[in-house]
Design a protein around this motif. Structure first.
Motif, PDB file in Angstrom:
ATOM      1  N   ILE A  58       0.853  -1.202   0.000  1.00  0.00           N
ATOM      2  CA  ILE A  58       0.000   0.000   0.000  1.00  0.00           C
ATOM      3  C   ILE A  58       0.885   1.247   0.000  1.00  0.00           C
ATOM      4  O   ILE A  58       0.497   2.297  -0.498  1.00  0.00           O
ATOM      5  N   ILE A  61       1.250   3.597  -3.091  1.00  0.00           N
ATOM      6  CA  ILE A  61       0.337   4.695  -3.408  1.00  0.00           C
ATOM      7  C   ILE A  61       0.191   5.659  -2.231  1.00  0.00           C
ATOM      8  O   ILE A  61      -0.051   6.832  -2.431  1.00  0.00           O
ATOM      9  N   VAL A 111      -7.128   7.832   3.090  1.00  0.00           N
ATOM     10  CA  VAL A 111      -7.866   6.572   2.940  1.00  0.00           C
ATOM     11  C   VAL A 111      -6.919   5.382   2.879  1.00  0.00           C
ATOM     12  O   VAL A 111      -7.112   4.381   3.588  1.00  0.00           O
ATOM     13  N   THR A 112      -5.861   5.485   2.060  1.00  0.00           N
ATOM     14  CA  THR A 112      -4.944   4.345   1.960  1.00  0.00           C
ATOM     15  C   THR A 112      -4.202   4.148   3.283  1.00  0.00           C
ATOM     16  O   THR A 112      -3.942   3.016   3.686  1.00  0.00           O
ATOM     17  N   ILE A 115      -6.579   2.279   5.491  1.00  0.00           N
ATOM     18  CA  ILE A 115      -6.687   0.862   5.107  1.00  0.00           C
ATOM     19  C   ILE A 115      -5.418   0.109   5.502  1.00  0.00           C
ATOM     20  O   ILE A 115      -5.453  -1.059   5.868  1.00  0.00           O
ATOM     21  N   TRP A 116      -4.289   0.775   5.453  1.00  0.00           N
ATOM     22  CA  TRP A 116      -3.019   0.175   5.857  1.00  0.00           C
ATOM     23  C   TRP A 116      -2.978   0.033   7.386  1.00  0.00           C
ATOM     24  O   TRP A 116      -2.451  -0.926   7.934  1.00  0.00           O
ATOM     25  N   PRO A 119      -4.864  -3.420   9.340  1.00  0.00           N
ATOM     26  CA  PRO A 119      -4.157  -4.674   9.659  1.00  0.00           C
ATOM     27  C   PRO A 119      -2.878  -4.459  10.473  1.00  0.00           C
ATOM     28  O   PRO A 119      -2.474  -5.337  11.228  1.00  0.00           O
TER      29      PRO A 119
ATOM     30  N   TYR B  15      -7.143  -5.565   1.745  1.00  0.00           N
ATOM     31  CA  TYR B  15      -6.617  -4.232   2.071  1.00  0.00           C
ATOM     32  C   TYR B  15      -5.849  -3.640   0.899  1.00  0.00           C
ATOM     33  O   TYR B  15      -6.045  -2.482   0.526  1.00  0.00           O
ATOM     34  N   TRP B  17      -5.845  -4.482  -2.376  1.00  0.00           N
ATOM     35  CA  TRP B  17      -6.566  -4.203  -3.630  1.00  0.00           C
ATOM     36  C   TRP B  17      -7.617  -3.122  -3.456  1.00  0.00           C
ATOM     37  O   TRP B  17      -7.886  -2.370  -4.389  1.00  0.00           O
ATOM     38  N   SER B  18      -8.219  -3.024  -2.258  1.00  0.00           N
ATOM     39  CA  SER B  18      -9.197  -1.942  -2.085  1.00  0.00           C
ATOM     40  C   SER B  18      -8.499  -0.590  -2.148  1.00  0.00           C
ATOM     41  O   SER B  18      -9.011   0.352  -2.756  1.00  0.00           O
ATOM     42  N   SER B  19      -7.300  -0.485  -1.560  1.00  0.00           N
ATOM     43  CA  SER B  19      -6.640   0.826  -1.629  1.00  0.00           C
ATOM     44  C   SER B  19      -6.183   1.139  -3.051  1.00  0.00           C
ATOM     45  O   SER B  19      -6.301   2.282  -3.501  1.00  0.00           O
TER      46      SER B  19
END
Lengths: 251, 61
Positions: A58, A61, A111-112, A115-116, A119, B15, B17-19
């Motif tokens: 991730i 990006i 957002v990324t 999401i990172w 986890p 996680y 692929w969604s980002s």
């Protein structure tokens, strides 16, 4: 105030319009190539991280968007400042056109990152210094965009926006140094450290491609936006009429 | 199997692929929107000028 002649020419809308057609095309081509190299390197070639596994991908990006969110803000504030001091239309246009792109990058970084974080940290969001200051940056962008549509007169809007952007510049060093000044969940810088970067080359090279891809993406899409604005600003000049093929009969 | 591994991303597939998906959507919107706007601007300016020209020639005749 004194301004060198070449800068005046650069700021002339017609000159810039012609130049931007060429630059945005080439920046777009370089952007696509860099995206392909960066994505292939980042998603396929780079090995999984020994601590974070594959979730570290991730980063390819998240990091470029976060860097660009700061970079675009600096461009916006400086262009706004130039517009404020020298009343150069083009600088005002660049500042205004940067805002939606910068807001997109900030949104992506948040957002990324979220999401990172799920986890890795076990939570989507914490109110720590880095995340909060980045969120404030998003609000600064949105405030700027709202301010632009709040005024009838574009030039007044540009001036008001420039002041907002210049005041908001305080936030930029806060975001940058937040991971050093305050204890936070966010990891410290790995690449911009003064001594050797603590990242392996096979992971670093794709990241550099992605950073370059984001930068050229910004240049390319910014110039498309700038061109529309120039046409609207300059619609009564002869060169725009000529460009649109409606010079016949209008003298 | 190799392709499967690629999509599962060591268990972090959702996680990762969604980002990447969100990123792709946002970037694409940032390409499409200004292109549509440029076309619309050119079209509207052309319409405005051709209307102005018609009005002018009407008055002369």
């Amino acid at each position: 105030m004194y301004l060198p002649k070449w800068l005046h020419q650069f700021g002339a809308p017609k000159y810039f319009y012609d130049l931007s057609l060429c630059i945005s095309r080439w920046a777009g081509i370089i952007c696509i190539i860099c995206f392909i190299c960066g994505l292939y390197g980042g998603l396929v070639l780079a090995p999984a991280d020994y601590q974070q596994g594959d979730s570290f991908r991730i980063m390819y990006i998240h990091v470029p968007s976060a860097w660009m969110s700061l970079f675009v803000y600096m461009v916006m504030a400086i262009a706004g400042g130039i517009g404020l001091i020298w009343r150069i239309k083009l600088a005002e246009i660049v500042a205004r056109s940067s805002a939606p792109i910068g807001a997109s990058f900030t949104f992506l970084a948040l957002v990324t990152g979220s999401i990172w974080g799920k986890p890795m940290w076990g939570t989507w969001w914490v109110w720590d210094a880095r995340l909060t200051s980045e969120l404030i940056l998003l609000f600064l962008y949105l405030g700027y965009i709202a301010l632009q549509s709040a005024f009838e007169d574009r030039r007044v809007a540009a001036r008001a926006g420039a002041i907002l952007a210049l005041v908001g510049i305080v936030n930029i060093p806060i975001i940058h140094y937040s991971v050093e000044w305050w204890s936070t969940l966010h990891q410290g810088p790995t690449i911009t450290k003064l001594d050797k970067p603590s990242i392996h080359l096979s992971m670093l090279i794709p990241l550099l491609f992605m950073v370059f891809a984001f930068k050229t993406f910004y240049i390319s899409t910014l110039l498309i936006r700038v061109r529309s604005e120039i046409l609207e600003y300059e619609c009564n000049t002869s060169w725009v009429k000529q460009l649109l093929g409606i010079n016949n009969g209008i003298k | 199997m190799a392709l499967n591994d690629f999509f599962s991303m060591g268990g972090y597939g959702a996680y990762v692929w969604s980002s990447y998906g969100i990123c792709a959507v946002v970037l694409l919107l940032n390409v499409i929107q200004p292109i549509i706007r440029e076309r619309r601007t050119i079209r509207e300016l052309q319409k405005r000028f051709s209307l102005a020209k018609e009005n002018k020639s009407d008055k002369h005749s």
